[in-house]
Scaffold this motif. Structure first.
Motif, PDB file in Angstrom:
ATOM      1  N   ILE A 107      -4.176   6.224 -37.393  1.00 44.69           N
ATOM      2  CA  ILE A 107      -3.025   5.283 -38.010  1.00 44.69           C
ATOM      3  C   ILE A 107      -3.284   5.558 -39.655  1.00 44.69           C
ATOM      4  N   TRP A 108      -2.074   5.882 -40.263  1.00 45.09           N
ATOM      5  CA  TRP A 108      -2.276   6.077 -42.029  1.00 45.09           C
ATOM      6  C   TRP A 108      -2.982   7.354 -42.436  1.00 45.09           C
ATOM      7  N   LYS A 109      -3.605   8.099 -41.476  1.00 47.41           N
ATOM      8  CA  LYS A 109      -4.267   9.325 -41.916  1.00 47.41           C
ATOM      9  C   LYS A 109      -3.213  10.288 -41.961  1.00 47.41           C
ATOM     10  N   SER A 110      -3.460  11.401 -42.821  1.00 47.83           N
ATOM     11  CA  SER A 110      -2.408  12.350 -43.030  1.00 47.83           C
ATOM     12  C   SER A 110      -3.061  13.691 -42.607  1.00 47.83           C
ATOM     13  N   ILE A 111      -1.975  14.225 -41.954  1.00 46.83           N
ATOM     14  CA  ILE A 111      -2.182  15.773 -41.647  1.00 46.83           C
ATOM     15  C   ILE A 111      -1.644  16.928 -42.376  1.00 46.83           C
ATOM     16  N   LYS A 112      -1.326  16.440 -43.574  1.00 47.90           N
ATOM     17  CA  LYS A 112      -0.589  17.359 -44.740  1.00 47.90           C
ATOM     18  C   LYS A 112      -1.493  18.359 -44.982  1.00 47.90           C
ATOM     19  N   GLY A 113      -2.661  18.378 -44.998  1.00 51.74           N
ATOM     20  CA  GLY A 113      -3.585  19.461 -45.507  1.00 51.74           C
ATOM     21  C   GLY A 113      -3.980  20.500 -44.572  1.00 51.74           C
ATOM     22  N   LEU A 114      -3.414  20.038 -43.076  1.00 50.06           N
ATOM     23  CA  LEU A 114      -3.971  20.996 -42.041  1.00 50.06           C
ATOM     24  C   LEU A 114      -2.830  22.270 -42.201  1.00 50.06           C
ATOM     25  N   LYS A 115      -3.489  23.663 -41.786  1.00 48.65           N
ATOM     26  CA  LYS A 115      -2.556  24.615 -41.921  1.00 48.65           C
ATOM     27  C   LYS A 115      -2.015  25.430 -40.675  1.00 48.65           C
ATOM     28  N   GLY A 116      -0.738  25.668 -40.752  1.00 49.52           N
ATOM     29  CA  GLY A 116      -0.090  26.409 -39.618  1.00 49.52           C
ATOM     30  C   GLY A 116      -0.533  27.693 -39.324  1.00 49.52           C
ATOM     31  N   VAL A 117       0.171  28.754 -38.790  1.00 48.14           N
ATOM     32  CA  VAL A 117      -0.074  29.926 -38.396  1.00 48.14           C
ATOM     33  C   VAL A 117      -0.076  30.925 -39.574  1.00 48.14           C
ATOM     34  N   GLY A 118       0.882  30.526 -40.427  1.00 45.30           N
ATOM     35  CA  GLY A 118       1.194  31.678 -41.452  1.00 45.30           C
ATOM     36  C   GLY A 118       0.354  31.054 -42.864  1.00 45.30           C
ATOM     37  N   GLY A 119      -0.347  29.925 -42.860  1.00 41.91           N
ATOM     38  CA  GLY A 119      -1.074  29.349 -43.744  1.00 41.91           C
ATOM     39  C   GLY A 119      -0.561  28.269 -44.545  1.00 41.91           C
ATOM     40  N   GLY A 120       0.772  27.986 -43.863  1.00 39.72           N
ATOM     41  CA  GLY A 120       1.570  26.834 -44.364  1.00 39.72           C
ATOM     42  C   GLY A 120       1.183  25.511 -43.749  1.00 39.72           C
ATOM     43  N   PRO A 121       1.581  24.317 -44.309  1.00 37.32           N
ATOM     44  CA  PRO A 121       1.231  23.063 -43.460  1.00 37.32           C
ATOM     45  C   PRO A 121       1.842  23.057 -42.220  1.00 37.32           C
ATOM     46  N   ILE A 123       2.515  20.287 -40.789  1.00 38.70           N
ATOM     47  CA  ILE A 123       3.734  19.310 -40.579  1.00 38.70           C
ATOM     48  C   ILE A 123       4.869  20.235 -41.020  1.00 38.70           C
ATOM     49  N   THR A 124       5.065  21.047 -41.758  1.00 39.46           N
ATOM     50  CA  THR A 124       6.135  22.014 -41.704  1.00 39.46           C
ATOM     51  C   THR A 124       6.380  22.770 -40.460  1.00 39.46           C
ATOM     52  N   GLU A 125       5.368  23.097 -39.989  1.00 37.90           N
ATOM     53  CA  GLU A 125       5.790  23.934 -38.445  1.00 37.90           C
ATOM     54  C   GLU A 125       6.240  22.764 -37.501  1.00 37.90           C
ATOM     55  N   MET A 126       5.782  21.615 -37.790  1.00 40.50           N
ATOM     56  CA  MET A 126       6.351  20.802 -36.817  1.00 40.50           C
ATOM     57  C   MET A 126       7.688  20.168 -36.906  1.00 40.50           C
ATOM     58  N   LEU A 127       8.031  20.138 -38.354  1.00 41.14           N
ATOM     59  CA  LEU A 127       9.470  19.697 -38.803  1.00 41.14           C
ATOM     60  C   LEU A 127      10.472  21.151 -38.483  1.00 41.14           C
ATOM     61  N   ASN A 128       9.833  22.410 -38.644  1.00 39.17           N
ATOM     62  CA  ASN A 128      11.028  23.387 -38.265  1.00 39.17           C
ATOM     63  C   ASN A 128      11.146  23.548 -36.839  1.00 39.17           C
ATOM     64  N   VAL A 129      10.113  23.291 -36.253  1.00 34.18           N
ATOM     65  CA  VAL A 129      10.280  23.588 -34.704  1.00 34.18           C
ATOM     66  C   VAL A 129      10.962  22.229 -34.085  1.00 34.18           C
ATOM     67  N   GLY A 134      11.232  21.732 -29.559  1.00 35.03           N
ATOM     68  CA  GLY A 134      10.207  22.745 -29.021  1.00 35.03           C
ATOM     69  C   GLY A 134       8.888  22.579 -28.946  1.00 35.03           C
ATOM     70  N   ARG A 135       8.138  23.556 -28.642  1.00 35.86           N
ATOM     71  CA  ARG A 135       6.630  23.351 -28.726  1.00 35.86           C
ATOM     72  C   ARG A 135       5.769  23.985 -29.776  1.00 35.86           C
ATOM     73  N   VAL A 136       4.807  23.112 -29.993  1.00 30.46           N
ATOM     74  CA  VAL A 136       3.828  23.696 -31.161  1.00 30.46           C
ATOM     75  C   VAL A 136       2.479  23.410 -30.671  1.00 30.46           C
ATOM     76  N   THR A 180       4.723  32.219 -29.456  1.00 31.72           N
ATOM     77  CA  THR A 180       4.381  31.772 -30.637  1.00 31.72           C
ATOM     78  C   THR A 180       4.564  33.002 -31.691  1.00 31.72           C
ATOM     79  N   ALA A 181       4.074  34.258 -31.274  1.00 31.80           N
ATOM     80  CA  ALA A 181       4.277  35.431 -32.161  1.00 31.80           C
ATOM     81  C   ALA A 181       5.703  35.750 -32.361  1.00 31.80           C
ATOM     82  N   ILE A 182       6.503  35.583 -31.240  1.00 29.03           N
ATOM     83  CA  ILE A 182       7.830  35.774 -31.694  1.00 29.03           C
ATOM     84  C   ILE A 182       8.518  35.093 -32.499  1.00 29.03           C
ATOM     85  N   ALA A 183       8.212  33.770 -32.223  1.00 32.91           N
ATOM     86  CA  ALA A 183       8.886  32.794 -33.132  1.00 32.91           C
ATOM     87  C   ALA A 183       8.499  32.870 -34.577  1.00 32.91           C
ATOM     88  N   TYR A 184       7.137  33.278 -34.715  1.00 37.77           N
ATOM     89  CA  TYR A 184       6.782  33.767 -36.242  1.00 37.77           C
ATOM     90  C   TYR A 184       7.542  34.937 -36.689  1.00 37.77           C
TER      91      TYR A 184
END
Length: 548
Positions: A107-121, A123-129, A134-136, A180-184
C-alpha cells in the motif's frame, strides 16, 4: 532428541517488472482441469479467467456504491473478495497502490516506473486496456501473471481495479502471447510489432515459446527464434510427416480467423496458436502465431542430459561437442538442447544458441541479475549433479546439470527446462528446496525461503515451515504469523490441514487437498531427515501447493 518440521508452500506476491497487455476477447484454453495419471489435478484455467473478471466487475460496482476508503478496506480484509489466490488490487491513475489483497506492505507504493511491452509505463497499459475492460499479462515475482483490469471513475478520479493469477500453462501462455501481440499491432503498427517479435530477448518470448508472423503469401515478416528467416517465402515448408506448416496456419487464419495447428518440429510434437490480424492502415492481412512443446517434461530433460553424457564418453569430446551444437543434429529436439562448459565458464557446446560457443559466460546474468552460469558450474562441481532455477526469457527456467570427467577433460553438461504446468512447477520447487535444505543449516534455509526477493518464490508459490507441534516457522516473506501454532487448523470443510500435511510428509510424502479461501488447494510434500552438527536428527517435510 528427534524433532520433525513440516515445510510447504502458499501464495506470496511482489511487484511486476514487465507487462504485456491484450484486450479480453472472451477466449480461454481449450481444456479445463486436467487429471494426471496419479489423480492430481491441474489448474482450471477457464474458471480462473472467468472468476478474475467477475471479481473485478463486482469490485467496480462496490467501489461505485461506497467510499474509496470503505471499498479498499473491504478488498483487503473481507474474505468475500478472495477466491484461492485471486484477490483485488486497486491503483490510482498515477500507479499508487491502495489495496493489494492482504499484502499491506504494498500500500502507497508506486508501479509508475515499471515498463510495459513497448517500453511505456505499466500503469498506462492498464489504463488503456482497462477503459473497456480486458486482460493484462506481465512477469511478476518470477512468474507469468494474467490479470483482468477495469477502470472506474469516482468523484473525478480514475482507479484501476486488477485481479489475476499465475496460469503456468503453456497453452494459455501461447494464446495470450498472440493476443498481446495483436493488441500491440493494432495500437502501435506492424513495424513496431514485428521488430519486437523478432527480438529473441524481447517481451514476446516466454521460455521456449517464441512468436512468428507471415503474410498470406507465406513470406516471413517476423521470427522470434531465427531472424534470418525474415523475408523468405516458406509457404511450402512441411514437417517430417509431410504436413504443411505455414500453408495450414494461413488456411486456419483465412477460414476461421484463429485456431490451433499440431505438427512435428525438430523431431518433437508442437502445438501452435494462430490468429489473423489486418493492418488498419493498409488493410493487408497477416498471421501471428506462437507454439509450445506439450511433451517436454523434467524427467525427459534429465534423461536427455544423461544420454548426452553417454555419447560424450563413447565418442570423445571433439565429435560430441560438435554434435551437441548442431541445431539439426540428434541432440536438438524441440525446445531443448545440450550445453557444455569447462570449469572456467567457457561455453564448449550449445544446441540452442551455438553463437555462445567459445565465449566465457561466467558473467552472463538471468532476468534478476543472477550469474546463472557461474552458479550452475559451482553447484555441479560441489554435488556432481544439481537442479537449479533461474529467471530466463520472461519465464522460470529449471537447469539440470552434471559434473562429468572423461579422458578428454572435465565438463559441466546440462539442459534447460521450462515448466509448463502447476504440477511440474510445484514438484520442481519442492525438489530444489529439498536439495537446498540438505546442504544447509535449517536457520540458513529458513532465511532463504523467507526473503521477499527469494528465488523460492515463484509466482503464487512460496515456502511455509512448521514444527512438529504445528508452530509456524516460515510463512514466505510474511513474518507476522511466525511462532503461532496451527496444528489444529482446519479447512472450510472441517478437515485438518497442518497436522495432515506433517503426517503425509513424514510417511513418504505425496499430494494432499483441502478447501481454503473459497477454493480447492493441492500441496505436494516430501520428507528429508537431516543430522545436525550437534548430532541431533531432524526430519523436515518439504512441499508446495496451488489452487485449482
Amino acid at each position: 532428541m528427534k524433532m520433525r518440521v513440516a515445510l510447504w508452500c502458499v501464495i506470496s506476491l511482489s511487484w511486476p517488472y514487465l507487462a504485456r497487455a491484450a484486450e479480453d476477447r472472451g477466449d480461454v484454453v481449450d481444456g479445463r482441469a486436467i487429471e494426471t495419471g496419479d489423480g492430481v489435478s491441474e489448474v482450471d484455467i477457464n474458471r480462473k479467467v472467468a472468476s478474475s473478471k467477475q471479481l473485478v466487475l463486482n469490485a467496480v460496482k462496490h467501489l461505485q456504491k461506497v467510499s474509496v476508503e470503505r471499498a479498499c478496506n473491504d478488498f483487503i480484509r473481507n474474505g468475500l473478495w478472495r477466491e484461492g489466490e485471486l484477490f483485488i488490487s486497486v491503483f490510482t491513475s498515477d500507479g499508487i497502490c491502495l489495496a493489494n489483497g492482504d499484502d499491506n506492505e504494498r500500500i502507497w507504493k508506486s508501479i509508475k516506473g515499471l515498463k510495459g511491452v513497448g517500453g511505456g509505463p505499466l500503469i498506462t497499459e492498464m489504463l488503456n486496456v482497462g477503459a473497456k475492460g480486458g486482460r493484462v499479462s506481465y512477469v511478476w515475482n518470477n512468474g507469468f501473471r494474467s490479470s483482468y483490469v477495469k477502470t472506474v471513475v469516482k468523484n473525478g478520479v480514475t482507479y484501476v481495479i486488477d485481479c489475476g493469477f499465475f496460469p503456468e500453462n503453456a497453452e494459455f501462455a501461447t494464446k495470450q502471447l498472440v493476443k498481446t501481440a495483436i493488441a500491440y499491432f493494432i495500437q502501435n503498427g506492424k513495424e513496431a510489432t514485428f521488430a519486437l517479435i523478432s527480438n529473441p530477448n524481447g517481451p514476446f518470448v516466454k521460455g521456449d515459446i517464441y512468436m512468428f508472423a507471415y503474410n498470406f503469401k507465406g513470406v516471413a515478416v517476423a521470427h522470434g527464434n531465427n531472424a534470418a528467416l525474415v523475408g523468405q517465402n516458406l509457404i511450402d515448408l512441411v514437417d517430417s510427416r509431410g504436413t504443411p506448416i505455414i500453408k495450414n496456419l494461413i488456411d486456419i487464419a483465412k477460414k476461421k480467423g484463429k485456431g490451433w495447428l499440431d505438427y512435428i518440429w525438430k523431431k518433437e510434437p508442437k502445438r501452435s496458436y494462430v490468429e489473423k490480424v489486418v493492418d488498419p492502415r493498409t488493410k493487408v492481412p497477416y498471421v501471428i502465431s506462437a507454439g509450445y512443446y506439450p511433451k517436454v517434461t523434467l524427467p525427459r530433460v534429465e534423461n536427455f542430459v544423461k544420454r548426452a553424457i553417454g555419447f560424450l564418453k563413447s565418442n570423445g569430446a571433439k565429435a560430441s561437442l560438435s554434435e551437441f551444437s548442431n541445431i539439426v543434429g540428434q541432440f536438438s529436439v524441440g525446445g531443448i538442447g545440450i550445453m557444455v562448459f569447462d570449469y572456467n565458464g567457457k561455453c564448449l557446446a550449445n544446441g540452442i544458441n551455438p553463437a555462445y560457443v567459445g565465449q566465457n559466460l561466467l558473467k552472463l546474468q538471468d532476468d534478476q541479475g543472477r550469474f546463472f552460469v557461474k552458479d550452475m558450474i559451482a553447484a555441479a562441481r560441489k554435488t556432481d549433479k544439481a537442479l537449479l532455477s533461474f529467471s530466463l526469457a520472461n519465464a522460470t527456467a529449471v537447469i539440470y546439470v552434471e559434473n562429468v570427467e572423461t579422458p578428454d577433460g572435465k565438463f559441466i553438461i546440462g539442459s534447460i527446462y521450462y515448466p509448463s504446468s502447476k504440477i511440474s512447477s510445484t514438484q520442481t520447487l519442492v525438489n530444489r528446496a529439498e536439495e537446498f535444505l540438505r546442504e544447509r543449516d535449517p536457520e540458513a534455509a529458513f532465511d532463504a525461503f523467507s526473503g521477499r526477493t527469494s528465488s523460492y518464490i515463484k509466482g503464487d508459490l512460496s515456502i511455509f515451515v512448521y514444527g512438529e507441534d504445528g508452530t509456524r516457522l516460515v510463512n514466505g516473506p510474511n513474518k507476522s504469523q511466525i511462532w503461532e501454532n496451527y496444528l489444529k487448523l482446519t479447512d472450510q470443510q472441517g478437515k485438518s490441514i497442518v497436522s495432515d500435511i506433517i503426517s503425509l510428509g513424514i510417511n513418504g510424502g505425496g499430494w494432499a487437498q483441502y478447501q481454503v479461501r473459497n477454493a480447492r488447494r493441492r500441496v505436494y510434500v516430501k520428507a528429508v531427515e537431516k543430522k545436525l552438527k550437534n548430532g541431533e536428527v531432524k526430519t523436515f517435510v518439504l512441499g508446495s501447493g496451488y489452487f485449482l
